[in-house]
Design a protein around this motif. Structure first.
Motif: not given
Length: 393
Positions: A60-64, A148-157, A161-163, A252-258
């Motif tokens: 779900i992170v990459s096409d490796a 679903h896999v493609k959507a998660r990859r795009q989300e992480f990319a 800032d990821i929490l 203080n945490l300021k992620p844009d993806l939780v």
């Protein structure tokens, strides 16, 4: 009328619900012993393909490594081998209920979401767990899973800032493995893990291992906050406060993806509550039989057994005993096999080049980064999946 109503009264039907590691291992163990003239087998799974969970966090992170092709194994005739070849049936459907026999040991039927039923003489429950959203894959089709896999990859990319929230029970080791995969692909992206307890994982594992795991993650530039938390009601992937979060310890945490990584639960909602614990696990005997239904067996993550939940346990330790006890129940073998537990051990990957393992033997052996990578992290052992599924591309 049921599409899977028994037509050959001379044959008994074994139904296995769940085509994951445990369910397929039961099928494979039975394949050498079942007489095709007397028994048939039906495998039911909600998805059309077997998903190898150990590979999904990299997926779900990459096409490796082209994991879409290497780890998505469709069910089909190849699923049933040896004596089951040509004598097994795969049904793609979700199970909504079980109609148990009116007497102990009497056959019943499995109710599917399409309104059909599947009759059984022997029933094996191996439906595993329901996982958090990153790896809560759709059921309807391979295309839906790939989307679903493609959507998660795009989300992480897209995230800057990821929490990752969680990190206690070993089922949730996905938080550490996900962090490692993200760091491989995004070397400079801020990644934070927050966990309420003082140490990662849980007390099944010694402090030395839990501490080394944290240090290894921090050594890759991953921030690990232990003994801290954010309010559960604030944890939402779709509604992150513009001002960020203030943790219980005042950080203080300021992620844009939780990414919440808790919420894993046994996949048992189709079973009546009297067969379950208050937490939803299936009550079993040491023979993996249900106490009031001796012709019904359960294994894997869904059972009420005091041990850490792992796919390898279901495949290598539960399934052989389930198969043996089915043969005993059918008077095809002597000597039931009781389960007394198995040695605790695991390898947590940290990207492709590192990881950390532990085996609870002798004084407790910690497996270092290089060896963990050689055993698991580098390839995720995807070459072994075909041995379980029978599928070769």
């Amino acid at each position: 009328m049921s599409a899977y109503k028994k037509t050959d009264k001379a044959k008994s039907t074994i139904v296995v619900i769940g085509g994951g590691f445990g369910g397929l291992a039961v099928v494979n163990n039975l394949s050498s012993s079942i007489d095709p003239e007397k028994y048939s087998l039906i495998l039911i799974d909600a998805r059309p393909i077997h998903l190898s969970l150990p590979s999904t966090l990299r997926l779900i992170v990459s096409d490796a490594d082209n994991l879409l092709e290497k780890t998505f194994h469709p069910y089909g005739e190849h699923t049933f081998r040896k004596k089951l070849a040509g004598n097994g049936t795969f049904v793609q459907a979700s199970v909504t209920g079980i109609k148990f026999g009116d007497k102990a040991g009497k056959g019943g039927s499995v109710v599917l979401d399409n309104g059909e039923t599947v009759e059984y003489d022997i029933l094996v429950l191996a439906t595993g767990s329901i996982w958090p959203r990153p790896i809560l894959f759709p059921r309807e089709s391979r295309n839906a899973i790939e989307e679903h896999v493609k959507a998660r990859r795009q989300e992480f990319a897209k995230a800057s800032d990821i929490l990752l929230v969680g990190g206690g029970a070993v089922r949730y080791r996905s938080v550490f493995e996900l962090a490692g995969e993200l760091r491989d692909v995004f070397p400079s992206k801020p990644i934070t893990i927050i966990h309420r307890e003082k140490l990662l994982l849980n007390a099944t594992y010694p402090d030395k291992y839990r501490t080394k795991l944290q240090r290894q993650l921090e050594g890759r530039g991953i921030t690990v906050l232990t003994g801290d938390a954010i309010t559960a009601s604030e944890v939402s992937e779709s509604n992150i406060p513009q001002a960020g979060f203030v943790t219980e310890q005042g950080k203080n945490l300021k992620p844009d993806l939780v990414v919440p990584t808790w919420g894993t639960r046994p996949n048992t909602s189709f079973l009546p509550s009297d067969l379950l614990t208050s937490s939803g696990y299936v009550k079993i005997l040491p023979t993996f039989q249900l106490p009031v239904h001796p012709n019904v067996f359960a294994l894997g993550d869904m059972i009420d057994w005091q041990e850490q939940k792992m796919a390898a346990k279901a495949s290598y330790f539960h399934a052989p005993k389930v198969a043996q006890n089915i043969l005993v129940y059918l008077n095809l073998s002597n000597g039931s096999s009781e389960y007394t537990g198995s040695t605790e051990g695991l390898i947590i990957t940290n990207g492709k080049a590192s990881g950390l393992g532990y085996v609870d033997v002798l004084w407790g052996i910690v497996i270092g980064g290089w060896l963990s990578a050689m055993i698991k992290s580098k390839t995720l052992m995807v070459s072994s999946i075909s041995g379980l599924t029978g599928y070769t591309a």
